[in-house]
Scaffold this motif. Structure first.
Motif, PDB file in Angstrom:
ATOM      1  N   PRO A  70       0.840  -1.199   0.000  1.00 59.10           N
ATOM      2  CA  PRO A  70       0.000   0.000   0.000  1.00 59.10           C
ATOM      3  C   PRO A  70       0.880   1.258   0.000  1.00 59.10           C
ATOM      4  N   GLY A  72       0.764   5.637   0.159  1.00 58.69           N
ATOM      5  CA  GLY A  72       0.039   6.886   0.338  1.00 58.69           C
ATOM      6  C   GLY A  72       0.815   7.999  -0.346  1.00 58.69           C
ATOM      7  N   GLY A  73       1.172   9.030   0.438  1.00 57.05           N
ATOM      8  CA  GLY A  73       1.882  10.183  -0.147  1.00 57.05           C
ATOM      9  C   GLY A  73       3.377   9.975  -0.273  1.00 57.05           C
ATOM     10  N   MET A  74       3.909   8.840   0.163  1.00 59.54           N
ATOM     11  CA  MET A  74       5.335   8.480   0.079  1.00 59.54           C
ATOM     12  C   MET A  74       6.236   9.450   0.855  1.00 59.54           C
ATOM     13  N   THR A  75       5.705   9.978   1.958  1.00 56.24           N
ATOM     14  CA  THR A  75       6.523  10.856   2.801  1.00 56.24           C
ATOM     15  C   THR A  75       7.026  10.125   4.050  1.00 56.24           C
ATOM     16  N   GLY A  76       6.799   8.830   4.121  1.00 57.06           N
ATOM     17  CA  GLY A  76       7.192   8.048   5.298  1.00 57.06           C
ATOM     18  C   GLY A  76       8.697   8.118   5.534  1.00 57.06           C
ATOM     19  N   GLN A 141      -0.902  11.519   3.003  1.00 57.04           N
ATOM     20  CA  GLN A 141      -2.338  11.227   2.936  1.00 57.04           C
ATOM     21  C   GLN A 141      -2.821  10.742   4.301  1.00 57.04           C
ATOM     22  N   ASN A 145      -1.115   8.590   7.279  1.00 60.95           N
ATOM     23  CA  ASN A 145      -1.023   9.083   8.667  1.00 60.95           C
ATOM     24  C   ASN A 145      -1.586   8.042   9.636  1.00 60.95           C
ATOM     25  N   THR A 148       0.600   4.893   9.870  1.00 53.14           N
ATOM     26  CA  THR A 148       1.834   5.072  10.653  1.00 53.14           C
ATOM     27  C   THR A 148       1.550   5.606  12.058  1.00 53.14           C
ATOM     28  N   GLY A 151       2.556  11.334  14.507  1.00 55.01           N
ATOM     29  CA  GLY A 151       2.522  12.219  15.676  1.00 55.01           C
ATOM     30  C   GLY A 151       2.454  13.672  15.242  1.00 55.01           C
TER      31      GLY A 151
HETATM   32  P1  FAD Z   1       3.480   6.597   2.959  1.00 57.33           P
HETATM   33  O1  FAD Z   1       4.869   7.068   3.162  1.00 57.33           O
HETATM   34  O2  FAD Z   1       3.015   6.486   1.563  1.00 57.33           O
HETATM   35  O3  FAD Z   1       3.286   5.184   3.682  1.00 57.33           O
HETATM   36  C1  FAD Z   1       3.649   5.011   5.025  1.00 57.33           C
HETATM   37  C2  FAD Z   1       3.202   3.625   5.506  1.00 57.33           C
HETATM   38  O4  FAD Z   1       1.786   3.553   5.530  1.00 57.33           O
HETATM   39  C3  FAD Z   1       3.642   2.495   4.610  1.00 57.33           C
HETATM   40  O5  FAD Z   1       3.920   1.373   5.406  1.00 57.33           O
HETATM   41  C4  FAD Z   1       2.439   2.221   3.725  1.00 57.33           C
HETATM   42  O6  FAD Z   1       2.405   0.881   3.283  1.00 57.33           O
HETATM   43  C5  FAD Z   1       1.299   2.518   4.668  1.00 57.33           C
HETATM   44  N1  FAD Z   1       0.084   3.051   4.033  1.00 57.33           N
HETATM   45  C6  FAD Z   1      -0.066   4.220   3.344  1.00 57.33           C
HETATM   46  N2  FAD Z   1      -1.357   4.407   3.001  1.00 57.33           N
HETATM   47  C7  FAD Z   1      -2.040   3.339   3.474  1.00 57.33           C
HETATM   48  C8  FAD Z   1      -3.411   2.944   3.454  1.00 57.33           C
HETATM   49  N3  FAD Z   1      -4.356   3.711   2.881  1.00 57.33           N
HETATM   50  N4  FAD Z   1      -3.776   1.770   4.033  1.00 57.33           N
HETATM   51  C9  FAD Z   1      -2.837   1.002   4.649  1.00 57.33           C
HETATM   52  N5  FAD Z   1      -1.533   1.320   4.689  1.00 57.33           N
HETATM   53  C10 FAD Z   1      -1.139   2.472   4.122  1.00 57.33           C
HETATM   54  N6  FAD Z   1       5.815  11.812  10.899  1.00 57.33           N
HETATM   55  C11 FAD Z   1       5.390  12.025  12.170  1.00 57.33           C
HETATM   56  O7  FAD Z   1       4.866  11.111  12.798  1.00 57.33           O
HETATM   57  N7  FAD Z   1       5.557  13.244  12.754  1.00 57.33           N
HETATM   58  C12 FAD Z   1       6.128  14.297  12.129  1.00 57.33           C
HETATM   59  O8  FAD Z   1       6.268  15.377  12.702  1.00 57.33           O
HETATM   60  C13 FAD Z   1       6.557  14.091  10.778  1.00 57.33           C
HETATM   61  N8  FAD Z   1       7.095  15.120  10.074  1.00 57.33           N
HETATM   62  C14 FAD Z   1       7.492  14.900   8.800  1.00 57.33           C
HETATM   63  C15 FAD Z   1       8.053  15.983   8.082  1.00 57.33           C
HETATM   64  C16 FAD Z   1       8.482  15.795   6.781  1.00 57.33           C
HETATM   65  C17 FAD Z   1       9.057  16.964   6.014  1.00 57.33           C
HETATM   66  C18 FAD Z   1       8.380  14.510   6.185  1.00 57.33           C
HETATM   67  C19 FAD Z   1       8.834  14.274   4.772  1.00 57.33           C
HETATM   68  C20 FAD Z   1       7.839  13.452   6.888  1.00 57.33           C
HETATM   69  C21 FAD Z   1       7.395  13.633   8.193  1.00 57.33           C
HETATM   70  N9  FAD Z   1       6.826  12.583   8.918  1.00 57.33           N
HETATM   71  C22 FAD Z   1       6.387  12.797  10.198  1.00 57.33           C
HETATM   72  C23 FAD Z   1       6.701  11.241   8.323  1.00 57.33           C
HETATM   73  C24 FAD Z   1       5.472  11.042   7.397  1.00 57.33           C
HETATM   74  O9  FAD Z   1       4.984  12.234   6.904  1.00 57.33           O
HETATM   75  C25 FAD Z   1       4.383  10.311   8.122  1.00 57.33           C
HETATM   76  O10 FAD Z   1       4.850   9.020   8.442  1.00 57.33           O
HETATM   77  C26 FAD Z   1       3.077  10.164   7.309  1.00 57.33           C
HETATM   78  O11 FAD Z   1       2.099   9.712   8.207  1.00 57.33           O
HETATM   79  C27 FAD Z   1       3.167   9.220   6.117  1.00 57.33           C
HETATM   80  O12 FAD Z   1       2.030   9.401   5.277  1.00 57.33           O
HETATM   81  P2  FAD Z   1       2.098   9.022   3.713  1.00 57.33           P
HETATM   82  O13 FAD Z   1       0.741   9.179   3.138  1.00 57.33           O
HETATM   83  O14 FAD Z   1       3.176   9.778   3.043  1.00 57.33           O
HETATM   84  O15 FAD Z   1       2.448   7.472   3.809  1.00 57.33           O
END
Ligand code: FAD
Length: 457
Positions: A70, A72-76, A141, A145, A148, A151
């Motif tokens: 899966p 999402g926004g790939m910011t993990g 996305q 959030n 993961t 926070g």
């Molecule tokens: P992705 O990176 O796409 O995926 C993350 C994980 O979730 C993967 O394991 C994926 O398989 C799974 N996933 C995604 N979508 C789904 C779905 N719909 N159903 C099931 N599984 C799914 N994190 C914090 O906790 N606190 C912060 O303060 C913080 N600050 C950040 C600042 C920056 C500049 C950046 C780049 C990142 C930061 N992060 C922070 C990390 C990140 O943004 C978080 O982890 C965010 O929740 C990931 O969301 P995403 O949509 O990008 O998920």
């Protein structure tokens, strides 16, 4: 025809050609997350538009034993969404939008692919606050959030993502749809299944929709920077502020070396206080200004606070936050190795001291900085790899830091998750029995192990 070709044909028949992307047509953003770790072009990217399409896709992949990641926004920041070349990526980006804001229930219902910023904006337009906030808000996305249990900046006041989720819709590996949507605060009907999926990093099910809690919009907040004599004062001052002016919106502690670095990177690198101090805390309070002034006076009298600046304008508040936001420049100005750990709040000072001592002993002259959301028991520590022998002994540093975390009963991941990057260190925080129970949970939701294999466990 090989197995993969057959699976792709079935997926095209179920989802339509435009929802199954392969080969050179796959955008590179699907190769890795924000860490850039182990990038790989997946065998295909699926772009479903509905829950039924997610269910069809998983049913087909499960029958074929085809691994699915899966995305999402790939910011993990843990490598959780990184695919292997043999995996199929399932992106939620087309399942986007606000379904409903229920003002009476103070909830917002959303599709999983909606960005955090879109939800925040929709909430404000309806006169509410959606309190989850983090730097990646424009790209991450809500599904990511939730997956993961992110926070971010306001946890001390509003909790982690888990505390903001009332209901979920989730598709299991075999295509069954679990409707766990719920708007009620109180609901004790057996096991609270949604909790299994929050923080499960895409290994137990695919989140397709969510119902989230909204909070009232806060009034004016005041930004305060305080200099502190020692770590114990940071904790007792937090408790004093909570007693008098209420829990702050943010409480960010910076050790002297971090503060010095943050100031030196300002456009105009003039320290806001004339003397240097061991620690600084930057906090944001919605309490009345006079009450805050009284609190500060009492803290100065009691020796908890040595010096303080209360921002008198938005511009001054922004300038103070700029020092804390130096972290955004880490990748540009150093070669950072970042840690996101948590410990009981009373032990964070000792932990920072212990880590610094062990790092200095092993690599004299290394440069590390300490800062964190200590009100959430969360410490960040960054080692600048340029200050180490090359190639930098990354694994050895990680082992040193996580061993210290384990010794002090802390957690190797406060908010970013385990993904691929912390998998080898999970044992420092989670016992063998607990890891075994996690594996049993995984096996019962996903018996063929097709969902995000190799992540967390
Ligand atoms: P992705 O990176 O796409 O995926 C993350 C994980 O979730 C993967 O394991 C994926 O398989 C799974 N996933 C995604 N979508 C789904 C779905 N719909 N159903 C099931 N599984 C799914 N994190 C914090 O906790 N606190 C912060 O303060 C913080 N600050 C950040 C600042 C920056 C500049 C950046 C780049 C990142 C930061 N992060 C922070 C990390 C990140 O943004 C978080 O982890 C965010 O929740 C990931 O969301 P995403 O949509 O990008 O998920």
């Amino acid at each position: 025809m090989n197995d993969l070709q057959q699976t792709l044909d079935q997926l095209r028949a179920a989802l339509g050609d435009s929802a199954v992307i392969t080969g050179a047509a796959i955008n590179q953003r699907h190769y890795s997350d924000w860490t850039g770790y182990a990038p790989a072009c997946p065998a295909a990217v699926l772009l479903p538009r509905t829950t039924e399409q997610v269910a069809d896709a998983l049913r087909i992949c499960n029958a074929a034993g085809q691994p699915v990641v899966p995305q999402g926004g790939m910011t993990g920041l843990a490598g959780g969404a990184v695919p292997r070349a043999t995996d199929i990526a399932l992106s939620l980006e087309r399942m986007r939008g606000i379904e409903e804001i229920d003002a009476a229930a103070a909830t917002v219902s959303v599709w999983a692919g909606t960005t955090l910023q879109e939800i925040q904006q929709a909430a404000v337009e309806a006169g509410f606050l959606f309190p989850l906030d983090l730097g990646a808000r424009g790209s991450c996305q809500i599904g990511g959030n939730i997956a993961t249990n992110a926070g971010g900046n306001a946890v001390i006041r509003y909790g982690m993502t888990r505390d903001l989720v009332l209901g979920l819709e989730v598709v299991l590996a075999d295509g069954r749809v679990l409707n766990l949507l719920n708007k009620m605060i109180k609901n004790n009907c057996g096991y609270d299944l949604k909790q299994c999926f929050i923080g499960s990093e895409g290994t137990l099910g695919v989140i397709t929709r969510a119902i989230l809690k909204l909070a009232p919009l806060p009034g004016e907040t005041t930004t305060v920077l305080c200099a502190l004599p020692d770590y114990a004062s940071a904790v007792s001052f937090l408790r004093r502020v909570q007693r008098s002016a209420g829990t702050p919106q943010a409480y960010e502690l910076m050790w002297q070396d971090f503060f010095r670095l943050g100031v030196s990177w300002l456009e105009n690198p003039v320290p806001p206080m004339s003397d240097e101090h061991p620690l600084y805390v930057l906090f944001e309070s919605a309490g009345p200004r006079e009450l805050l002034e009284q609190t500060l006076e009492a803290a100065i009298e009691g020796g908890e606070v040595v010096d303080a600046i209360m921002a008198s304008s938005h511009t001054q508040a922004r300038a103070l936050w700029k020092i804390r936001e130096a972290t955004g420049e880490f990748p540009l100005r150093m070669t950072p190795l970042n840690f996101d750990v948590s410990l009981p709040i009373g032990q964070i000072g000792d932990f920072a001291e212990l880590c610094r001592q062990r790092l200095d002993q092993r690599w004299p002259g290394n440069h590390s900085v300490y800062f964190g959301h200590i009100g959430d028991s969360n410490l960040h520590l960054t080692v600048d790899c340029r200050s180490l022998p090359q190639p930098a002994p990354i694994l050895e540093i990680e082992e040193l830091v996580y061993t210290a975390v384990g010794e002090m009963g802390g957690s190797v991941s406060a908010e970013h998750g385990i993904g691929l990057l912390k998998r080898e260190f999970l044992h420092h925080s989670v016992s063998a029995q607990a890891r075994q129970a996690m594996q049993q949970l995984k096996d019962s939701f996903d018996p063929k192990g097709i969902l995000n294999p190799g992540k967390i466990l």
